[in-house]
Design an enzyme around this catalytic site. Structure first.
Site, PDB file in Angstrom:
ATOM      1  N   ARG A  52      -1.144 -36.335 -13.068  1.00  0.00           N
ATOM      2  CA  ARG A  52      -0.444 -37.631 -12.612  1.00  0.00           C
ATOM      3  C   ARG A  52      -1.444 -38.642 -11.879  1.00  0.00           C
ATOM      4  O   ARG A  52      -1.316 -39.611 -11.982  1.00  0.00           O
ATOM      5  CB  ARG A  52       0.561 -37.594 -11.652  1.00  0.00           C
ATOM      6  CG  ARG A  52       1.605 -36.701 -11.910  1.00  0.00           C
ATOM      7  CD  ARG A  52       2.370 -37.148 -13.190  1.00  0.00           C
ATOM      8  NE  ARG A  52       3.009 -36.499 -13.726  1.00  0.00           N
ATOM      9  CZ  ARG A  52       4.271 -36.682 -14.491  1.00  0.00           C
ATOM     10  NH1 ARG A  52       4.445 -37.674 -15.229  1.00  0.00           N
ATOM     11  NH2 ARG A  52       5.161 -36.237 -14.440  1.00  0.00           N
ATOM     12  N   THR A 109       0.639 -28.006 -24.047  1.00  0.00           N
ATOM     13  CA  THR A 109       1.434 -28.435 -23.919  1.00  0.00           C
ATOM     14  C   THR A 109       2.235 -27.005 -24.152  1.00  0.00           C
ATOM     15  O   THR A 109       2.076 -26.725 -25.201  1.00  0.00           O
ATOM     16  CB  THR A 109       1.412 -29.806 -25.305  1.00  0.00           C
ATOM     17  OG1 THR A 109       1.570 -30.910 -24.650  1.00  0.00           O
ATOM     18  CG2 THR A 109       3.236 -29.945 -25.209  1.00  0.00           C
ATOM     19  N   GLU A 130       6.817 -31.364 -16.652  1.00  0.00           N
ATOM     20  CA  GLU A 130       7.727 -32.085 -17.330  1.00  0.00           C
ATOM     21  C   GLU A 130       8.656 -30.884 -18.284  1.00  0.00           C
ATOM     22  O   GLU A 130       8.425 -30.481 -19.547  1.00  0.00           O
ATOM     23  CB  GLU A 130       7.152 -32.989 -18.225  1.00  0.00           C
ATOM     24  CG  GLU A 130       6.505 -34.197 -17.545  1.00  0.00           C
ATOM     25  CD  GLU A 130       6.070 -35.728 -18.673  1.00  0.00           C
ATOM     26  OE1 GLU A 130       5.668 -35.139 -19.708  1.00  0.00           O
ATOM     27  OE2 GLU A 130       5.494 -36.442 -17.429  1.00  0.00           O
ATOM     28  N   ASP A 172       5.375 -30.248 -20.987  1.00  0.00           N
ATOM     29  CA  ASP A 172       4.544 -31.157 -21.371  1.00  0.00           C
ATOM     30  C   ASP A 172       3.812 -31.086 -19.493  1.00  0.00           C
ATOM     31  O   ASP A 172       3.812 -31.919 -19.128  1.00  0.00           O
ATOM     32  CB  ASP A 172       4.414 -32.674 -22.040  1.00  0.00           C
ATOM     33  CG  ASP A 172       3.315 -33.093 -22.453  1.00  0.00           C
ATOM     34  OD1 ASP A 172       2.287 -32.686 -22.565  1.00  0.00           O
ATOM     35  OD2 ASP A 172       3.804 -34.621 -22.624  1.00  0.00           O
ATOM     36  N   LYS A 192      -3.257 -36.145 -19.848  1.00  0.00           N
ATOM     37  CA  LYS A 192      -1.536 -35.293 -20.475  1.00  0.00           C
ATOM     38  C   LYS A 192      -2.163 -34.231 -21.568  1.00  0.00           C
ATOM     39  O   LYS A 192      -1.168 -33.686 -22.149  1.00  0.00           O
ATOM     40  CB  LYS A 192      -0.715 -36.110 -21.449  1.00  0.00           C
ATOM     41  CG  LYS A 192      -0.059 -36.979 -20.424  1.00  0.00           C
ATOM     42  CD  LYS A 192       1.249 -36.387 -19.237  1.00  0.00           C
ATOM     43  CE  LYS A 192       1.763 -36.470 -20.427  1.00  0.00           C
ATOM     44  NZ  LYS A 192       3.289 -35.962 -20.031  1.00  0.00           N
ATOM     45  N   GLU A 209      10.783 -30.864 -21.009  1.00  0.00           N
ATOM     46  CA  GLU A 209      11.447 -31.897 -22.474  1.00  0.00           C
ATOM     47  C   GLU A 209      11.893 -30.495 -23.525  1.00  0.00           C
ATOM     48  O   GLU A 209      11.303 -29.490 -22.955  1.00  0.00           O
ATOM     49  CB  GLU A 209      10.016 -31.918 -22.930  1.00  0.00           C
ATOM     50  CG  GLU A 209       9.321 -33.527 -21.839  1.00  0.00           C
ATOM     51  CD  GLU A 209       7.997 -33.582 -22.001  1.00  0.00           C
ATOM     52  OE1 GLU A 209       8.442 -34.092 -23.705  1.00  0.00           O
ATOM     53  OE2 GLU A 209       7.509 -34.574 -21.446  1.00  0.00           O
ATOM     54  N   ASP A 237       4.926 -37.371 -27.925  1.00  0.00           N
ATOM     55  CA  ASP A 237       5.767 -37.528 -26.685  1.00  0.00           C
ATOM     56  C   ASP A 237       6.594 -38.562 -26.805  1.00  0.00           C
ATOM     57  O   ASP A 237       5.883 -40.044 -26.404  1.00  0.00           O
ATOM     58  CB  ASP A 237       5.124 -37.203 -25.720  1.00  0.00           C
ATOM     59  CG  ASP A 237       5.552 -36.711 -25.044  1.00  0.00           C
ATOM     60  OD1 ASP A 237       6.778 -36.200 -24.614  1.00  0.00           O
ATOM     61  OD2 ASP A 237       5.053 -36.784 -23.044  1.00  0.00           O
ATOM     62  N   GLN A 286      -3.812 -38.844 -14.814  1.00  0.00           N
ATOM     63  CA  GLN A 286      -3.272 -40.447 -15.437  1.00  0.00           C
ATOM     64  C   GLN A 286      -2.903 -41.606 -15.181  1.00  0.00           C
ATOM     65  O   GLN A 286      -2.767 -42.749 -15.766  1.00  0.00           O
ATOM     66  CB  GLN A 286      -1.688 -39.733 -15.935  1.00  0.00           C
ATOM     67  CG  GLN A 286      -0.752 -40.833 -16.850  1.00  0.00           C
ATOM     68  CD  GLN A 286       0.770 -40.173 -16.902  1.00  0.00           C
ATOM     69  OE1 GLN A 286       0.681 -39.195 -16.445  1.00  0.00           O
ATOM     70  NE2 GLN A 286       1.644 -40.365 -17.590  1.00  0.00           N
ATOM     71  N   HIS A 299      15.144 -40.742 -16.092  1.00  0.00           N
ATOM     72  CA  HIS A 299      13.460 -40.483 -15.820  1.00  0.00           C
ATOM     73  C   HIS A 299      12.644 -42.158 -15.426  1.00  0.00           C
ATOM     74  O   HIS A 299      12.108 -41.586 -14.493  1.00  0.00           O
ATOM     75  CB  HIS A 299      13.254 -39.856 -16.399  1.00  0.00           C
ATOM     76  CG  HIS A 299      11.487 -39.603 -16.345  1.00  0.00           C
ATOM     77  ND1 HIS A 299      10.875 -38.548 -15.432  1.00  0.00           N
ATOM     78  CD2 HIS A 299      10.300 -39.877 -17.546  1.00  0.00           C
ATOM     79  CE1 HIS A 299       9.714 -39.069 -15.679  1.00  0.00           C
ATOM     80  NE2 HIS A 299       9.651 -38.880 -16.359  1.00  0.00           N
ATOM     81  N   GLU A 304       8.994 -36.546  -9.488  1.00  0.00           N
ATOM     82  CA  GLU A 304      10.820 -37.461  -9.230  1.00  0.00           C
ATOM     83  C   GLU A 304      11.064 -36.039  -7.484  1.00  0.00           C
ATOM     84  O   GLU A 304      11.944 -36.597  -7.067  1.00  0.00           O
ATOM     85  CB  GLU A 304      12.191 -36.797  -9.950  1.00  0.00           C
ATOM     86  CG  GLU A 304      10.563 -38.144 -11.364  1.00  0.00           C
ATOM     87  CD  GLU A 304      11.786 -38.129 -12.516  1.00  0.00           C
ATOM     88  OE1 GLU A 304      12.853 -38.457 -13.173  1.00  0.00           O
ATOM     89  OE2 GLU A 304      11.490 -36.971 -13.222  1.00  0.00           O
TER      90      GLU A 304
END
Length: 428
Positions: free
Chosen positions: A239, A259, A201, A235, A255, A203, A128, A242, A135, A375
């Site tokens: 939070r 995925t 996420e 993904d 994480k 991606e 990744d 993490q 971002h 975000e």
């Protein structure tokens, strides 16, 4: 090119696309197919009947297998030859071998609604990256210094980390809320429990085709020949887990639990018409000069529209469509797929057929184009109001996330379909 099969011209799955996937029917053995509109063409049947060959005579069959790895490993000449042959077979003006054989059509063409989709590849390794400047800037501004949001290395190399291949799952697979250590505040000890800040996420991922030998590297201007095709990636990220674990070695349990990828792999060739220049990586543009091994000739970005939608349980019960929370575009990636692959292998690391590499979260320049809830809600300070009146800072159990993508120019559309998954409660 006009297909002889009936399909909606706006579907994004015409002869300009021809994405590959692995499917099964009625619990049968998985095999390789190609999507045309709302049809799946069984390549194992065409191969067995001698209508197509993956790379000329004398090679073992590759399409009756449960993954695309064998075909991926044949390299770009074989991919190009088959793509040309399929466009000829499926065209209203091309070869009559399939078009005029009702018997072969009955054996080889299946309705999309009748198939179950599987992971398109055996993923040996998953990497990744962190390639969206906006971002990285947003996250840096939130957690570090807004005036120095990007770390010193970010504009010099594609930052990345090795993920967990075993938990890469195909679209439609439920995601169980992960558990781990959480640290609610700086002055209290950590606690154990389900993640409270489960995130998404947005991606773009690509599969490696023919790789490189251990000790060799893939030059950036040859990297496109090593990229088989692209998928959408969600993904999923915890939070809170993490945040507590990532210093000093980076993401781990926050994480590695899931995925999700879309089931159809869009060939590199299908996206070539949608190349655009991308942000200049030069001092003249206000950016540091990059090292020679990363200097890519020609346009390096992709003009690919991306969308994220969320459906709560209440919306599902009421029959309400998923609520779009973000509209973004792959053009916001500062580092291209070719640069990612070149950097990944510059130290002699050997990439192999079926390896998956993802871009990292793709965020645009406006608040409605950010690619994560972190975000979009700015760490939960700006909740999203859903159509059923509920608010979302992060994901709740029962929420379903749907990501989609399409590249379009004039009458040419190349669709990715969707990658979706529903959050289920933590177990145990």
């Amino acid at each position: 090119m006009t297909p002889f099969l009936d399909l909606d011209p706006d579907s994004g799955f015409g002869l300009h696309n021809l994405p590959y996937g692995v499917f099964s029917v009625d619990g049968g053995s998985p095999r390789v197919g190609v999507r045309v509109g709302d049809h799946v063409v069984d390549l194992s049947v065409l191969e067995a009947e001698g209508v197509i060959a993956a790379a000329g005579g004398g090679r073992a069959p590759v399409f009756g297998q449960s993954s695309l790895n064998a075909f991926m490993g044949l390299g770009p000449d074989a991919w190009s030859a088959l793509r040309t042959r399929l466009q000829d077979l499926l065209s209203a003006e091309g070869s009559p071998a399939l078009r005029e054989s009702g018997t072969l059509q009955d054996k080889a063409i299946v309705a999309l609604e009748d198939v179950a989709m599987h992971l398109p590849a055996e993923v040996g390794d998953y990497t990744d990256f962190y390639s969206s400047r906006q971002h990285a800037t947003n996250v840096g501004a939130m957690f570090r210094d807004p005036d120095n949001a990007l770390l010193p290395n970010w504009l010099h190399l594609p930052v990345g980390y090795h993920g967990r291949a075993s938990s890469v799952i195909v679209s439609g697979t439920d995601v169980v809320r992960p558990k781990g250590q959480l640290k609610p505040s700086d002055d209290t000890p950590p606690v154990f429990g389900p993640s409270r800040l489960l995130d998404i996420e947005l991606e773009l991922g690509f599969f490696v085709g023919a790789g490189n030998e251990l000790g060799d590297s893939i030059p950036v201007n040859d990297a496109a020949r090593h990229i088989f095709g692209f998928v959408l990636v969600n993904d999923w990220s915890a939070r809170d887990i993490q945040k507590w674990e990532y210093v000093p070695l980076g993401p781990f349990l926050g994480k590695s639990f899931a995925t999700s990828i879309s089931p159809w792999v869009v060939p590199m060739a299908a996206l070539e018409p949608f190349r655009i220049p991308g942000e200049p990586q030069t001092p003249e543009a206000g950016n540091p000069a990059i090292l020679g091994y990363l200097k890519q000739d020609g346009p390096r970005s992709l003009d690919l529209d991306l969308e994220v939608a969320i459906e709560t349980e209440g919306m599902r019960e009421a029959g309400t469509e998923p609520h779009v929370v973000s509209r973004s575009n792959a053009k916001y990636l500062y580092w291209s797929p070719e640069q990612q692959l070149a950097h990944h292998t510059v130290n002699g690391c050997n990439a192999r057929p079926g390896d998956l590499m993802a871009s990292g979260t793709i965020s645009g320049e406006t608040e409605d184009s950010y690619g994560s809830l972190l975000e979009l809600t700015w760490r939960g300070t700006k909740p999203i109001t859903m159509p059923d009146g509920q608010e979302r800072k992060f994901l709740a159990d029962g929420d379903r996330v749907v990501m989609s993508g399409v590249a379009s120019s004039g009458d040419r559309r190349v669709g990715f379909g969707e990658v979706e998954g529903t959050v289920r409660p933590a177990r145990g």
